[in-house]
Design a protein around this motif. Structure first.
Motif, PDB file in Angstrom:
ATOM      1  N   VAL A  37      28.168  50.352  91.296  1.00 48.72           N
ATOM      2  CA  VAL A  37      29.042  51.510  91.478  1.00 48.72           C
ATOM      3  C   VAL A  37      30.249  51.060  92.293  1.00 48.72           C
ATOM      4  CG1 VAL A  37      29.226  53.898  92.245  1.00 48.72           C
ATOM      5  CG2 VAL A  37      26.998  52.998  91.523  1.00 48.72           C
ATOM      6  N   SER A  38      31.416  51.116  91.672  1.00 47.43           N
ATOM      7  CA  SER A  38      32.645  50.779  92.373  1.00 47.43           C
ATOM      8  C   SER A  38      33.563  51.999  92.378  1.00 47.43           C
ATOM      9  CB  SER A  38      33.329  49.572  91.724  1.00 47.43           C
ATOM     10  OG  SER A  38      34.387  49.099  92.542  1.00 47.43           O
ATOM     11  N   TRP A  39      34.795  51.818  92.795  1.00 49.03           N
ATOM     12  CA  TRP A  39      35.647  52.987  93.003  1.00 49.03           C
ATOM     13  C   TRP A  39      37.128  52.627  92.897  1.00 49.03           C
ATOM     14  CZ3 TRP A  39      32.212  51.088  96.707  1.00 49.03           C
ATOM     15  CH2 TRP A  39      32.771  50.287  97.702  1.00 49.03           C
ATOM     16  N   CYS A  40      37.897  53.657  92.664  1.00 50.29           N
ATOM     17  CA  CYS A  40      39.349  53.586  92.833  1.00 50.29           C
ATOM     18  C   CYS A  40      39.672  54.128  94.228  1.00 50.29           C
ATOM     19  CB  CYS A  40      40.062  54.416  91.769  1.00 50.29           C
ATOM     20  SG  CYS A  40      39.755  53.844  90.072  1.00 50.29           S
ATOM     21  N   LEU A  41      40.919  54.065  94.583  1.00 50.28           N
ATOM     22  CA  LEU A  41      41.378  54.612  95.871  1.00 50.28           C
ATOM     23  C   LEU A  41      42.492  55.597  95.572  1.00 50.28           C
ATOM     24  CD1 LEU A  41      41.534  51.165  97.675  1.00 50.28           C
ATOM     25  CD2 LEU A  41      39.764  52.896  98.017  1.00 50.28           C
ATOM     26  N   GLY A  42      42.149  56.687  94.865  1.00 48.83           N
ATOM     27  CA  GLY A  42      43.200  57.479  94.258  1.00 48.83           C
ATOM     28  C   GLY A  42      43.787  56.646  93.131  1.00 48.83           C
ATOM     29  N   HIS A  43      45.075  56.756  92.897  1.00 47.81           N
ATOM     30  CA  HIS A  43      45.724  55.970  91.852  1.00 47.81           C
ATOM     31  C   HIS A  43      45.850  54.515  92.300  1.00 47.81           C
ATOM     32  CE1 HIS A  43      46.904  58.720  88.651  1.00 47.81           C
ATOM     33  NE2 HIS A  43      47.127  59.631  89.581  1.00 47.81           N
TER      34      HIS A  43
END
Length: 653
Positions: A37-43
């Motif tokens: 499970v990874s993520w963005c930081l907003g855009h």
């Protein structure tokens, strides 16, 4: 390996916690067995600046406008390069990917644009998480969907992003350049949402400034009837000098009548009485909460959004806050008793309200047909220790919990009376209300501003005990504040004159979105176009001048509200994106053709001579980042260029 890409780290942690295998933290992601499970930081990506398409656009020239990319480019935001590298490595190992952006148009865009940018072409599923508590996330993981179903949502978000760039870059460059010709050394930012919002405030300020008060003269009588006393107000007929609201403009008729009234006898000519049932207010959308919180606690729209994000992400006490919906899924009704009892157990007032609720009751708030990507704000079920929250967090949590709890209380039942008396051949009206069943009302207030009337009977006699003429004065419209400006943005059709457009706009969400309205107000404040005076929001001199120099179509709400309607049609799969962009370009060329340094010069001079406030010194001449508007304002000649534009998720020009 399955890769889940969340919109932000808090959502990624909630997803990892709901997986059957305990997660281990790695650099930029969480690993739980065969799932990462990874993520963005907003855009993580942003629209490329004009100079990325052609180096000559580094210099600002009117002759280069409009700038229209032939092939759109996205570039990594500088602070996002590390996370993009993490995602690139994980995608090389992945056999399937799950898109876990927020369940809205912008959330669909910001994850999918990264996956497209990094070249992912394998299986892609969609995870929609409405709240971050573990049971809710586990349920969402059990019902993954094909991301292809959400391609229209992505197309609408991508069209919005490109259209905002086209509109903001080109008009901001044009007006900044003609501003230099008119002697204004600063950025003049124009946006498809922020500028009409500024226009609303400018027009309201001018209504106030141009307002000329005049007196009017209401006449009341105190009457004795069989069961007691009451006060009634004279209804003068059209033979009297009245304004459009039926107010008497000459005191002499009222004074002459008042002199004759004491001791006079009359009768109750018309009696209208009815029993009325009023359902509880619906649970909150974000904008509805911003309006109430501004009125009750004086909180700015941005403060409400920030507090709600904290309640959602850090404390996990409420569901997804950036919602435009005021309805709840039918499936949540069966769980409400447990969820609310758990959420409210540490607060005495909320516990009392839970104990008084009838959880077998079902209000109109539970309606799947009216729930889209989001549902209304509600407690997540996690116990809320309000003593550990900030004052603003506790206040907003109570409001959110209250409006959901109110759905389990009976309707407010009142007995409403309207009585018309005839005395000396004149009509006098009295209105009253009696509360029969308070229902949900005590959760909101114990006060009732409408007086009760004694028991009345049709035709009964009434005797005048006294009469008086009051001298009052009309008042100007109130200046906008956070609450009223958010409400105006929600209900923009009220500010449109064209009946056909008004009908159309009633079906849209108005100016901006739930996620962007607070940011729009703050952007206008930061750029010095609005100023705060106590709780009021006023347009500055620069704000007035900018609106005066623009074509009316750029500062009126019709264009951007209809724009949102077209984007909604694209998101629902009922229209294609390219015709929308083509129509925008035609409008844009027309607007650019009306850029006039002479008109702006006149507007700036008029603003300096007017009564509008100046922007605070901290704002005037400040180097500001203009989202989608062309970067920072600095001293430069007409041949100098500008740094790249940056865009934050959910912002509106």
């Amino acid at each position: 390996m399955r890769l889940i890409v969340a919109e932000k780290p808090s959502l990624a942690r909630a997803i990892a916690a709901a997986l059957p295998t305990p997660a281990v933290r790695r650099e930029g992601y969480l690993e739980a067995g065969d799932t990462c499970v990874s993520w963005c930081l907003g855009h993580l990506l942003e629209q490329a600046p004009p100079e990325a398409y052609d180096p000559r656009y580094q210099q600002w020239r009117l002759d280069d406008l409009p700038i229209v990319p032939s092939r759109w480019q996205l570039v990594p935001r500088p602070q996002a390069r590390g996370q993009i590298a993490v995602l690139r490595k994980l995608l090389k190992r992945a056999t399937s990917v799950v898109h876990a952006g927020d369940p809205d148009r912008e959330g669909q865009l910001l994850v999918q644009e990264v996956l497209d940018h990094l070249g992912w072409r394998g299986p892609l599923q969609r995870l929609l998480v409405q709240d971050l508590n573990r049971p809710a996330v586990a349920k969402a993981l059990a019902r993954l969907e094909d991301n292809q179903r959400y391609q229209p949502l992505f197309a609408a978000a991508e069209a919005r992003s490109r259209a905002d760039w086209l509109y903001g870059i080109n008009l901001t460059r044009a007006w900044t350049l003609i501003g230099r010709q008119a002697g204004y050394d600063g950025l003049l930012s124009v946006g498809r949402v922020q500028t009409p919002v500024l226009g609303l405030v400018v027009r309201r300020d001018r209504e106030i400034a141009a307002f000329e008060p005049y007196p009017f003269y209401p006449l009341w009588v105190d009457l004795a009837v069989a069961a007691g006393e009451l006060r009634a107000w004279w209804l003068p007929d059209e033979s009297q000098p009245l304004d459009a609201q039926g107010r008497l403009l000459d005191p002499r008729p009222a004074q002459a009548l008042a002199a004759r009234l004491p001791g006079s006898q009359g009768r109750l000519a018309t009696l209208e009485q009815r029993r009325k049932r009023q359902a509880a207010p619906l649970p909150y959308s974000l904008s509805a909460l911003q309006v109430d919180a501004a009125r009750r606690f004086g909180l700015s729209a941005k403060r409400v959004l920030d507090v709600c994000q904290a309640l959602y992400e850090r404390h996990q006490l409420i569901t997804y806050p950036r919602s435009d919906c005021r309805y709840l899924p039918a499936a949540h009704h069966a769980e409400a008793a447990r969820t609310l009892a758990s959420a409210c157990q540490h607060d005495a007032t909320l516990t009392q309200w839970v104990q008084g609720a009838d959880f077998g009751r079902r209000s109109k708030a539970w309606d799947d047909a009216k729930v889209g990507a989001h549902h209304a704000l509600a407690p997540s079920g996690r116990p809320a220790d309000l003593a550990r929250l900030s004052r603003d967090e506790a206040n907003l949590f109570r409001l959110i919990a209250r409006n959901v709890l109110a759905q389990f209380y009976p309707p407010l039942e009142t007995f409403e009376t309207q009585a018309l008396f005839e005395i000396l051949d004149e009509r006098f009206q009295a209105k009253g209300r009696e509360i029969i069943e308070p229902g949900w009302k005590p959760l909101f207030t114990t006060r009732d501003d409408v007086p009760t009337l004694p028991t009345l009977h049709q035709g009964e006699a009434a005797r005048v005990l006294g009469a008086e003429v009051e001298s009052r004065e009309t008042r100007p419209p109130e200046p906008f504040n956070d609450a009223s400006l958010i409400k105006a943005m929600m209900n923009i059709a009220r500010y449109v004159d064209d009946p056909a457009v008004k009908r159309t706009l009633r079906e849209t969400d108005g100016l901006g979105t739930e996620a962007t309205r607070a940011g729009i107000i703050e952007t206008l404040l930061t750029r010095g176009y609005l100023v705060r005076e106590a709780k009021a929001l006023r347009a500055s001199r620069t704000g007035h001048a900018l609106i005066d120099s623009l074509p009316p179509a750029a500062s009126q709400p019709e264009r951007t509200a209809l724009w949102e309607q077209r984007l909604t049609s694209i998101a629902e799969g009922n229209a294609a994106a390219q015709p929308f962009v083509d129509a925008l370009l035609a409008d844009l060329r027309q607007l650019l053709g009306q850029a006039s340094a002479g008109k702006l010069d006149q507007a700036l001079k008029a603003a300096r001579q007017g009564a509008a406030p100046d922007a605070p010194k901290a704002t005037r001449g400040k180097r500001q980042t203009a989202k989608r508007g062309g970067g920072q304002s600095r001293r430069r000649t007409a041949s100098k260029g500008k740094p790249r534009t940056r865009r934050a998720k959910g912002s509106s020009s």
